[in-house]
Design a protein around this motif. Structure first.
Motif, PDB file in Angstrom:
ATOM      1  N   GLU A 242       0.821  -1.214   0.000  1.00 39.21           N
ATOM      2  CA  GLU A 242       0.000   0.000   0.000  1.00 39.21           C
ATOM      3  C   GLU A 242       0.854   1.263   0.000  1.00 39.21           C
ATOM      4  OE1 GLU A 242      -0.097  -1.706   4.280  1.00 39.21           O
ATOM      5  OE2 GLU A 242      -0.147  -2.443   2.202  1.00 39.21           O
ATOM      6  N   ASP A 243       2.108   1.155   0.426  1.00 40.30           N
ATOM      7  CA  ASP A 243       3.005   2.310   0.386  1.00 40.30           C
ATOM      8  C   ASP A 243       3.587   2.512  -1.019  1.00 40.30           C
ATOM      9  OD1 ASP A 243       2.530   2.742   3.036  1.00 40.30           O
ATOM     10  OD2 ASP A 243       4.488   2.078   3.746  1.00 40.30           O
ATOM     11  N   THR A 244       4.128   1.441  -1.597  1.00 44.53           N
ATOM     12  CA  THR A 244       4.779   1.596  -2.894  1.00 44.53           C
ATOM     13  C   THR A 244       3.786   1.921  -4.007  1.00 44.53           C
ATOM     14  OG1 THR A 244       4.664  -0.779  -3.375  1.00 44.53           O
ATOM     15  CG2 THR A 244       6.626   0.015  -2.243  1.00 44.53           C
ATOM     16  N   TRP A 245       2.524   1.540  -3.836  1.00 41.64           N
ATOM     17  CA  TRP A 245       1.539   1.807  -4.885  1.00 41.64           C
ATOM     18  C   TRP A 245       1.013   3.240  -4.853  1.00 41.64           C
ATOM     19  CZ3 TRP A 245      -1.146  -1.392  -8.658  1.00 41.64           C
ATOM     20  CH2 TRP A 245      -0.415  -2.550  -8.958  1.00 41.64           C
ATOM     21  N   ARG A 246       1.565   4.084  -3.969  1.00 45.49           N
ATOM     22  CA  ARG A 246       1.162   5.495  -3.948  1.00 45.49           C
ATOM     23  C   ARG A 246       1.813   6.297  -5.067  1.00 45.49           C
ATOM     24  NH1 ARG A 246       3.276   7.411   1.630  1.00 45.49           N
ATOM     25  NH2 ARG A 246       4.956   6.007   0.927  1.00 45.49           N
ATOM     26  N   THR A 247       2.967   5.850  -5.549  1.00 46.58           N
ATOM     27  CA  THR A 247       3.705   6.648  -6.520  1.00 46.58           C
ATOM     28  C   THR A 247       3.048   6.627  -7.896  1.00 46.58           C
ATOM     29  OG1 THR A 247       5.830   6.964  -7.629  1.00 46.58           O
ATOM     30  CG2 THR A 247       5.246   4.700  -7.061  1.00 46.58           C
ATOM     31  N   ILE A 248       3.186   7.746  -8.601  1.00 49.59           N
ATOM     32  CA  ILE A 248       2.704   7.844  -9.972  1.00 49.59           C
ATOM     33  C   ILE A 248       3.519   6.955 -10.905  1.00 49.59           C
ATOM     34  CG2 ILE A 248       4.203   9.781 -10.595  1.00 49.59           C
ATOM     35  CD1 ILE A 248       1.936  10.921 -12.238  1.00 49.59           C
ATOM     36  N   ALA A 249       4.715   6.583 -10.488  1.00 47.29           N
ATOM     37  CA  ALA A 249       5.615   5.761 -11.302  1.00 47.29           C
ATOM     38  C   ALA A 249       5.199   4.294 -11.175  1.00 47.29           C
ATOM     39  CB  ALA A 249       7.060   5.957 -10.857  1.00 47.29           C
ATOM     40  N   ASP A 250       4.158   3.912 -11.921  1.00 46.73           N
ATOM     41  CA  ASP A 250       3.577   2.576 -11.754  1.00 46.73           C
ATOM     42  C   ASP A 250       4.543   1.463 -12.129  1.00 46.73           C
ATOM     43  OD1 ASP A 250       2.606   1.584 -14.749  1.00 46.73           O
ATOM     44  OD2 ASP A 250       2.600   3.751 -14.554  1.00 46.73           O
ATOM     45  N   ALA A 251       5.547   1.745 -12.930  1.00 45.55           N
ATOM     46  CA  ALA A 251       6.531   0.725 -13.305  1.00 45.55           C
ATOM     47  C   ALA A 251       7.521   0.429 -12.182  1.00 45.55           C
ATOM     48  CB  ALA A 251       7.295   1.171 -14.549  1.00 45.55           C
ATOM     49  N   LEU A 252       7.504   1.222 -11.118  1.00 43.85           N
ATOM     50  CA  LEU A 252       8.512   1.106 -10.056  1.00 43.85           C
ATOM     51  C   LEU A 252       7.890   0.801  -8.696  1.00 43.85           C
ATOM     52  CD1 LEU A 252      10.769   4.169 -11.013  1.00 43.85           C
ATOM     53  CD2 LEU A 252      10.894   1.816 -11.866  1.00 43.85           C
ATOM     54  N   ARG A 253       6.845  -0.001  -8.693  1.00 46.42           N
ATOM     55  CA  ARG A 253       6.105  -0.246  -7.450  1.00 46.42           C
ATOM     56  C   ARG A 253       6.453  -1.557  -6.755  1.00 46.42           C
ATOM     57  NH1 ARG A 253       0.222   1.722  -9.787  1.00 46.42           N
ATOM     58  NH2 ARG A 253       0.482   3.969  -9.424  1.00 46.42           N
ATOM     59  N   ALA A 254       7.555  -2.184  -7.103  1.00 52.09           N
ATOM     60  CA  ALA A 254       7.956  -3.412  -6.419  1.00 52.09           C
ATOM     61  C   ALA A 254       8.169  -3.117  -4.933  1.00 52.09           C
ATOM     62  CB  ALA A 254       9.229  -3.976  -7.029  1.00 52.09           C
ATOM     63  N   SER A 255       7.757  -4.054  -4.085  1.00 56.78           N
ATOM     64  CA  SER A 255       7.879  -3.855  -2.638  1.00 56.78           C
ATOM     65  C   SER A 255       9.303  -4.020  -2.137  1.00 56.78           C
ATOM     66  CB  SER A 255       6.963  -4.834  -1.904  1.00 56.78           C
ATOM     67  OG  SER A 255       5.610  -4.589  -2.218  1.00 56.78           O
ATOM     68  N   SER A 256      10.106  -4.752  -2.893  1.00 55.11           N
ATOM     69  CA  SER A 256      11.510  -4.919  -2.513  1.00 55.11           C
ATOM     70  C   SER A 256      12.302  -5.355  -3.733  1.00 55.11           C
ATOM     71  CB  SER A 256      11.670  -5.970  -1.409  1.00 55.11           C
ATOM     72  OG  SER A 256      11.421  -7.270  -1.909  1.00 55.11           O
ATOM     73  N   VAL A 257      13.603  -5.151  -3.673  1.00 60.39           N
ATOM     74  CA  VAL A 257      14.460  -5.714  -4.703  1.00 60.39           C
ATOM     75  C   VAL A 257      14.520  -7.222  -4.483  1.00 60.39           C
ATOM     76  CG1 VAL A 257      15.801  -3.611  -4.963  1.00 60.39           C
ATOM     77  CG2 VAL A 257      16.545  -5.347  -3.322  1.00 60.39           C
TER      78      VAL A 257
END
Length: 344
Positions: A242-257
Motif C-alpha cells: 500500500e506504500d509503494t503503490w502510492r507513486t505515480i511511477a507505476d513501473a517502479l512499485r515493487a515492494s523490494s528488490v
C-alpha cells in the motif's frame, strides 16, 4: 563508494552469491540482436554545461520499454521442452508486454499475471500480443504466479530476480560504453531506475567492467524507496504494497528488490537516489519539451534525479540517464503535461 573491478570478474559478492558475469551479458547481446533495438544515446543540449547529460532512450524499444531485453534473452535461452510447456510472468505492465512479445516471436504460449490497479494501456497491450492475462490483488501477485507456475508446469520468467533477465538488461550498459566511446566521451556516472533491481544490476556489471572508475546510481521514487532503505541498513528491506503503490511511477512499485538483485546492488551499485512525485512529473514534461520523447513516470526518474539534484552532482563529469520506458496512459500523460511545473 567504489567497488573493485574483480568483483565483476569473479562474479561473486562477499556472501558467496554468484553474480551475473560480463560474458553472460555478451551472450545476451547476441541473442537479442535483431529483436530488441540498439537504442540511441542522445546528447542533451539543454543540460548543465558543467555536467553534460546523455539519454539512453529505451522508450524507443518495440514494446516501449527496456524490459524486452531481459525477456527475449530468457525466452531465447529455453530448451525445446521448456518452450513446449509455455511461460508465465508477473508484472504491472512492461515486463508483461516484453514476455508476451518474446513468446510471440518464438511461438510460445504465455500466461501473464497482472495485479489489479495496473495501467489499463499496459494490460491491453499485453493481451494484444496474444498472452492470456490473469488479474490478482497486488499483495498476492508473487504467490499466485508461483502457484500457477507449479500447477501448469510453465517456466517462470521473473521480472528481475532471474540471471537471464539481469544479463539481458545488462546489454544496456554494454551499449552505453560502446556508444559513448564512439561519440568521444566516457560515461563517468550512469543513473538508472530501480524497482526490482534487474536493470541496475545488469547495467552495473557491464559498466563496471567496461568503464574503469565509473559510478552507477539507482533512482527510485521517494514513495517506493525500499532499495535505498536496503542499502542504508545493509539488509534487504521490503515496503508494504500500500506504500509503494502510492507513486505515480507505476513501473517502479515493487515492494523490494530481489534476493539476487540485492547482492548485485550491494556489490556494484554506488548509491540509490530518490526523487519526489513533483520531480518525476517535471522530468516527464522536460523530456517531452526538450528531448521530444514520450516517457512514462517510471521511465523518467533518472532524469528527475539529474534535474532535481543537480547541485549535488559533481561538475566535470559526464552523466548518462537511462530513460527506461514510454508506455504512459494518454489521459495521464496529458494531465502531467498540462499541469504547472512544481517545486521538486
Amino acid at each position: 563508494m567504489s567497488h573493485p573491478a574483480d568483483a565483476v570478474a569473479d562474479r561473486s559478492d562477499p556472501t558467496g552469491t554468484r553474480l551475473v558475469g560480463f560474458a553472460e551479458i555478451q551472450d545476451a547481446a547476441k541473442r537479442i540482436a535483431g529483436i530488441a533495438t540498439r537504442t540511441p544515446l542522445l546528447p542533451c543540449s539543454w543540460a548543465d554545461p558543467d555536467r553534460p547529460l546523455w539519454i539512453k532512450a529505451e522508450s524507443l524499444q518495440p514494446i516501449g520499454a527496456f524490459k524486452i531485453r531481459g525477456a527475449v534473452n530468457a525466452v531465447a535461452s529455453l530448451d525445446p521442452s521448456a518452450r513446449e510447456a509455455g511461460v508465465i510472468a508477473v508484472s504491472s505492465g512492461n515486463h508483461a508486454q516484453a514476455v508476451a512479445y518474446a513468446a510471440k516471436r518464438f511461438g510460445i504460449d504465455a500466461l501473464i499475471v497482472i495485479p489489479h490497479g495496473a495501467a489499463v494501456n499496459k494490460v491491453a497491450a499485453t493481451q494484444a500480443l496474444g498472452a492470456t492475462v490473469v488479474r490478482v490483488p497486488p499483495e498476492l501477485r508473487e504467490q499466485e504466479t508461483r502457484r500457477l507456475a507449479e500447477e501448469t508446469g510453465r517456466i517462470l520468467i521473473h521480472p528481475f530476480d532471474d540471471p537471464r533477465v539481469i544479463a539481458g538488461q545488462g546489454t544496456i550498459g554494454l551499449e552505453i560504453a560502446e556508444q559513448a566511446a564512439q561519440q568521444g566521451f566516457s560515461a563517468d556516472a550512469v543513473l538508472a531506475p530501480v524497482s526490482g533491481g534487474g536493470l541496475v544490476s545488469g547495467l552495473a556489471v557491464a559498466v563496471k567492467e567496461l568503464i574503469p572508475g565509473a559510478s552507477v546510481f539507482g533512482v527510485e521514487p521517494e514513495l517506493a524507496a525500499d532499495a535505498q532503505a536496503s542499502l542504508r541498513s545493509g539488509e534487504r528491506t521490503a515496503w508494504p504494497v500500500e506504500d509503494t503503490w502510492r507513486t505515480i511511477a507505476d513501473a517502479l512499485r515493487a515492494s523490494s528488490v530481489g534476493a539476487l538483485t540485492w547482492e548485485h546492488l550491494r556489490a556494484l551499485v554506488d548509491d540509490v537516489l530518490t526523487v519526489s512525485e513533483p520531480a518525476i512529473r517535471n522530468a516527464v514534461r522536460e523530456l517531452a519539451a526538450s528531448a521530444q520523447l514520450v516517457v512514462e513516470p517510471g521511465g523518467a526518474v533518472a532524469v528527475a534525479a539529474y534535474l532535481s539534484n543537480l547541485h549535488q552532482l559533481p561538475p566535470g563529469r559526464n552523466y548518462v540517464a537511462v530513460v527506461s520506458g514510454g508506455n504512459v496512459d494518454l489521459d495521464a500523460y496529458a494531465a502531467i503535461l498540462s499541469g504547472p511545473p512544481a517545486e521538486a
